[in-house]
Scaffold this motif. Structure first.
Motif, PDB file in Angstrom:
ATOM      1  N   MET A 260      66.891 -79.179 -16.358  1.00  0.00           N
ATOM      2  CA  MET A 260      67.307 -79.011 -17.359  1.00  0.00           C
ATOM      3  C   MET A 260      66.011 -79.746 -18.392  1.00  0.00           C
ATOM      4  SD  MET A 260      70.033 -79.916 -19.293  1.00  0.00           S
ATOM      5  CE  MET A 260      71.921 -79.315 -18.173  1.00  0.00           C
ATOM      6  N   VAL A 261      65.164 -80.250 -17.501  1.00  0.00           N
ATOM      7  CA  VAL A 261      63.693 -81.094 -18.423  1.00  0.00           C
ATOM      8  C   VAL A 261      62.809 -79.580 -19.034  1.00  0.00           C
ATOM      9  CG1 VAL A 261      61.448 -81.844 -17.686  1.00  0.00           C
ATOM     10  CG2 VAL A 261      64.077 -83.350 -17.288  1.00  0.00           C
ATOM     11  N   THR A 262      62.851 -78.385 -17.914  1.00  0.00           N
ATOM     12  CA  THR A 262      62.357 -77.465 -18.279  1.00  0.00           C
ATOM     13  C   THR A 262      62.992 -76.547 -19.366  1.00  0.00           C
ATOM     14  OG1 THR A 262      61.551 -77.414 -15.848  1.00  0.00           O
ATOM     15  CG2 THR A 262      61.486 -75.306 -17.222  1.00  0.00           C
ATOM     16  N   ALA A 263      64.180 -76.909 -19.340  1.00  0.00           N
ATOM     17  CA  ALA A 263      64.909 -76.125 -20.599  1.00  0.00           C
ATOM     18  C   ALA A 263      64.761 -76.836 -21.930  1.00  0.00           C
ATOM     19  CB  ALA A 263      66.406 -76.312 -20.448  1.00  0.00           C
ATOM     20  N   SER A 264      64.072 -77.820 -21.959  1.00  0.00           N
ATOM     21  CA  SER A 264      64.190 -78.897 -22.740  1.00  0.00           C
ATOM     22  C   SER A 264      62.699 -78.001 -23.857  1.00  0.00           C
ATOM     23  CB  SER A 264      63.257 -80.190 -22.720  1.00  0.00           C
ATOM     24  OG  SER A 264      62.609 -80.720 -21.968  1.00  0.00           O
ATOM     25  N   PHE A 265      61.868 -77.347 -22.611  1.00  0.00           N
ATOM     26  CA  PHE A 265      60.287 -76.542 -23.590  1.00  0.00           C
ATOM     27  C   PHE A 265      60.991 -75.296 -24.128  1.00  0.00           C
ATOM     28  CE2 PHE A 265      59.067 -81.166 -20.933  1.00  0.00           C
ATOM     29  CZ  PHE A 265      57.893 -80.351 -22.007  1.00  0.00           C
ATOM     30  N   ALA A 266      61.966 -74.615 -23.510  1.00  0.00           N
ATOM     31  CA  ALA A 266      62.088 -73.306 -23.764  1.00  0.00           C
ATOM     32  C   ALA A 266      62.067 -72.394 -24.889  1.00  0.00           C
ATOM     33  CB  ALA A 266      64.033 -73.236 -23.080  1.00  0.00           C
ATOM     34  N   ARG A 267      61.404 -71.533 -25.124  1.00  0.00           N
ATOM     35  CA  ARG A 267      61.107 -70.220 -26.793  1.00  0.00           C
ATOM     36  C   ARG A 267      62.751 -69.296 -26.748  1.00  0.00           C
ATOM     37  NH1 ARG A 267      59.181 -74.132 -29.245  1.00  0.00           N
ATOM     38  NH2 ARG A 267      57.122 -75.237 -27.690  1.00  0.00           N
TER      39      ARG A 267
ATOM     40  N   ILE B  54      74.523 -88.429 -27.150  1.00  0.00           N
ATOM     41  CA  ILE B  54      74.278 -87.614 -27.201  1.00  0.00           C
ATOM     42  C   ILE B  54      73.386 -87.134 -28.609  1.00  0.00           C
ATOM     43  CG2 ILE B  54      73.370 -84.973 -26.702  1.00  0.00           C
ATOM     44  CD1 ILE B  54      74.475 -85.663 -24.491  1.00  0.00           C
ATOM     45  N   THR B  55      74.804 -86.672 -29.613  1.00  0.00           N
ATOM     46  CA  THR B  55      75.041 -86.894 -30.817  1.00  0.00           C
ATOM     47  C   THR B  55      73.916 -87.478 -31.847  1.00  0.00           C
ATOM     48  OG1 THR B  55      76.659 -85.597 -30.570  1.00  0.00           O
ATOM     49  CG2 THR B  55      76.385 -86.405 -32.457  1.00  0.00           C
ATOM     50  N   ALA B  56      73.890 -88.818 -31.476  1.00  0.00           N
ATOM     51  CA  ALA B  56      73.359 -90.171 -31.713  1.00  0.00           C
ATOM     52  C   ALA B  56      71.676 -90.374 -31.751  1.00  0.00           C
ATOM     53  CB  ALA B  56      73.899 -90.946 -31.777  1.00  0.00           C
ATOM     54  N   LEU B  57      71.893 -89.086 -30.329  1.00  0.00           N
ATOM     55  CA  LEU B  57      70.272 -89.575 -30.136  1.00  0.00           C
ATOM     56  C   LEU B  57      69.652 -88.037 -30.665  1.00  0.00           C
ATOM     57  CD1 LEU B  57      68.267 -90.720 -27.955  1.00  0.00           C
ATOM     58  CD2 LEU B  57      69.261 -88.759 -26.255  1.00  0.00           C
ATOM     59  N   LYS B  58      70.361 -86.725 -31.038  1.00  0.00           N
ATOM     60  CA  LYS B  58      69.433 -85.630 -31.185  1.00  0.00           C
ATOM     61  C   LYS B  58      69.268 -86.026 -32.872  1.00  0.00           C
ATOM     62  CE  LYS B  58      72.863 -83.037 -30.744  1.00  0.00           C
ATOM     63  NZ  LYS B  58      73.674 -82.088 -31.745  1.00  0.00           N
ATOM     64  N   GLU B  59      70.123 -87.788 -33.764  1.00  0.00           N
ATOM     65  CA  GLU B  59      69.719 -87.201 -34.820  1.00  0.00           C
ATOM     66  C   GLU B  59      68.078 -88.786 -35.160  1.00  0.00           C
ATOM     67  OE1 GLU B  59      72.627 -89.687 -36.874  1.00  0.00           O
ATOM     68  OE2 GLU B  59      74.599 -87.635 -36.345  1.00  0.00           O
TER      69      GLU B  59
ATOM     70  N   LEU C 132      65.747 -83.080 -22.605  1.00  0.00           N
ATOM     71  CA  LEU C 132      64.676 -83.784 -21.950  1.00  0.00           C
ATOM     72  C   LEU C 132      65.312 -85.516 -21.026  1.00  0.00           C
ATOM     73  CD1 LEU C 132      61.849 -83.896 -20.399  1.00  0.00           C
ATOM     74  CD2 LEU C 132      61.021 -85.101 -22.173  1.00  0.00           C
ATOM     75  N   SER C 133      65.953 -86.150 -22.528  1.00  0.00           N
ATOM     76  CA  SER C 133      66.382 -87.044 -21.706  1.00  0.00           C
ATOM     77  C   SER C 133      67.780 -86.953 -20.532  1.00  0.00           C
ATOM     78  CB  SER C 133      66.593 -87.667 -22.786  1.00  0.00           C
ATOM     79  OG  SER C 133      65.800 -88.690 -23.270  1.00  0.00           O
ATOM     80  N   VAL C 134      68.445 -86.302 -21.517  1.00  0.00           N
ATOM     81  CA  VAL C 134      69.482 -85.575 -20.127  1.00  0.00           C
ATOM     82  C   VAL C 134      69.181 -85.320 -18.598  1.00  0.00           C
ATOM     83  CG1 VAL C 134      71.355 -84.244 -19.792  1.00  0.00           C
ATOM     84  CG2 VAL C 134      71.047 -85.214 -22.015  1.00  0.00           C
ATOM     85  N   GLY C 135      68.385 -85.042 -18.889  1.00  0.00           N
ATOM     86  CA  GLY C 135      67.083 -84.282 -17.778  1.00  0.00           C
ATOM     87  C   GLY C 135      67.113 -85.104 -16.345  1.00  0.00           C
TER      88      GLY C 135
END
Length: 524
Positions: free
Chosen positions: A108-115, A173-178, A187-190
């Motif tokens: 999950m943490v690595t996916a937050s940097f995916a391109r 997660i929806t509120a955190l995205k905003e 990244l926080s989920v991971g």
């Protein structure tokens, strides 16, 4: 007298040794850990849809290509189930679950940097998918070993962590995205999923050792007394020496007893030593993966039930909102329908656990009734044409889904399927077979929708798979009963061949001969 020797070790590292299944004890801690493992695995998977629109915009991809992230993840999770079983039997449940938590967090943490979306396939689909398998399956397996009578109820209640996670994680997660964007939210989920390592550290292994009771043997009766306590005819034949009959039961004729003296044995003191350290005698080698379950007809039928029933597990949650939108229902009301389905699933899981906890009850038949009703719920969706109709179908489907989803894996531990001794290997093979339907189910429903241009066809395919699953589930108990009957008959036949026909009691034969000979001498 008894002597107990115990080695002092850390409470969370030593195995729990019981003489029978505790039905509680440290098992409550295992149930607590399983609640959070369920929330941080399946709860996150079901809540991942909140990232779909963000991923489509960032990677400029279609909905179908983004949906393959979860499809690959679920497939890897179920396909690698035998690997999870082998590693658990080799290294223990605690180590495997902790390693799975590290893999999930890393993916999950690595996916937050995916391109690209392909990076998501590898990080979330493969790495996190493997971690989900290593975390979930060993936890539910060891939880089943700590409980017997309360197994169904405890497992069902603990599995509601998935449903509560959907309630809390999706809006959070929806509120955190905003506030911080989807990448930092992922990244926080991971980082949050790294707490699975803590849950895994609580999984103390359990050892069931039946306590052997040593009964004091009564003092052996003196030989002279034992042989003198014969019936009247025997004593008469012994006294009539002139008859010429030699009685083989006389103490003087017993080999090795020329002088019959009572044997006195001093009572021995029994010492029972319980050692909980590395000096315990070696246990018999455990099979890493017991494939003998594949020869069990009842397990084969149950595996086919899981294969076809899985077709109806995931697709309704994916297509209920598109179906409601196609009927002209607004987005807000469509979200309410999905929330009502999740709430009903919680009550379904708890209710199924409460019912299956009753004794005496044939649990496999209760499961069959729930699967039949779940098929009815799937067939009812296409007939709903407005909001309240879909709401009713969703509540009914969610409740029945909870009764099946929360109990179908723990039922492997019942004697009607494979039993608790083969639970670990059976769960690995069972979930592996499910992976085929988990990968093919959503794409199959999608093909039918694209072909017919009607979302109702997706529910028909799910209902057809559930009906086939119910047919195989109905064969589990007859197969097990027939197998037990054949084994019993074979045991009786082998016993009849081994035990020879014994003649009449030789003492009575000798007594009869002695009487006849005595009468012949008197007549002479």
């Amino acid at each position: 007298s008894k002597m107990t020797v115990k080695a002092v070790k850390m409470p969370c590292t030593t195995p729990n040794v019981y003489t029978k299944v505790p039905d509680g004890g440290w098992g409550w801690t295992i149930a607590f850990a399983f609640f959070f493992v369920e929330a941080l695995t399946y709860g996150i998977i079901k809540s991942f849809g909140v990232f779909f629109n963000d991923l489509m915009e960032s990677f400029d991809e279609t909905n179908s290509r983004i949906s393959w992230i979860i499809s690959i993840c679920v497939f890897v999770q179920t396909f690698t189930a035998p690997l999870s079983t082998v590693l658990s039997n080799r290294f223990g449940h605690r180590f495997v679950v902790m390693a799975g938590g590290v893999l999930i967090s890393t993916g999950m943490v690595t996916a937050s940097f995916a391109r690209t979306v392909v990076d998501m396939y590898v990080t979330i689909g493969v790495i996190s998918g493997l971690g989900y398998c290593l975390s979930f399956l060993p936890t539910v397996t060891i939880l089943s070993q700590y409980f017997d009578k309360r197994r169904s109820l405890v497992t069902a209640v603990a599995s509601t962590g998935e449903c509560f996670a959907v309630f809390s994680f999706a809006p959070a997660i929806t509120a955190l995205k905003e506030q911080i964007g989807w990448r930092y939210s992922l990244l926080s989920v991971g980082v949050l999923q790294l707490s699975i390592v803590i849950c895994g550290s609580l999984l103390r292994p359990i050892i069931i050792k039946e306590q052997e009771e040593v009964k004091a043997q009564p003092p052996e009766e003196p030989t002279e007394t034992k042989y003198m306590l014969e019936n009247e005819q025997t004593r008469t034949s012994i006294e009539s020496i002139d008859s010429g009959v030699e009685i083989t039961t006389s103490p003087s004729n017993v080999p090795g007893n020329t002088k019959a003296e009572p044997k006195s044995e001093e009572p021995k003191e029994h010492v029972q030593i319980l050692v909980e350290n590395n000096s315990t005698p070696p246990e018999p080698k455990t099979k890493l993966l017991d494939f003998s379950v594949m020869r069990d007809y009842s397990f084969i039928c149950y595996a086919f039930f899981g294969l076809f029933a899985t077709l109806g597990f995931f697709a309704p949650s994916l297509y209920i909102i598109p179906l409601s939108l196609s009927l002209g229902i607004g987005k807000d009301h469509s979200a309410y329908i999905l929330s009502a389905m999740a709430i009903a699933e919680v009550f379904g899981r708890i209710s199924a656990g409460w019912v299956l906890n009753k004794k005496p009850i044939r649990k496999i038949y209760i499961e069959l009734i729930c699967v039949v009703l779940l098929s009815v719920a799937l067939f009812a969706f296409p007939f709903a044409s407005e909001f309240w109709g879909l709401m009713t179908c969703s509540i009914f489907f969610g409740f029945m889904l909870g009764t099946v989803a929360g109990t179908h894996i723990p039922l492997l531990a019942e004697d009607d399927v494979v039993g608790i001794a083969k639970m670990s290997s059976a769960a690995g093979v069972y979930v592996f077979i499910q992976s085929l339907a988990g990968l093919a189910g959503p794409p199959l429903a999608g093909v039918l929708v694209d072909t017919t241009q009607n979302y109702s066809s997706a529910f028909y395919s799910c209902a057809a798979g559930m009906v086939l699953g119910a047919a195989f589930l109905s064969l589990v108990r007859p197969c097990k009963a027939g197998l037990c009957r054949r084994q019993q008959q074979g045991a009786e036949e082998s016993a009849a061949e081994v035990v020879p026909d014994l003649p009449d009691d030789f003492i009575e034969m000798d007594i009869g001969k002695a009487e006849n000979s005595g009468k012949g001498c008197d007549s002479v």
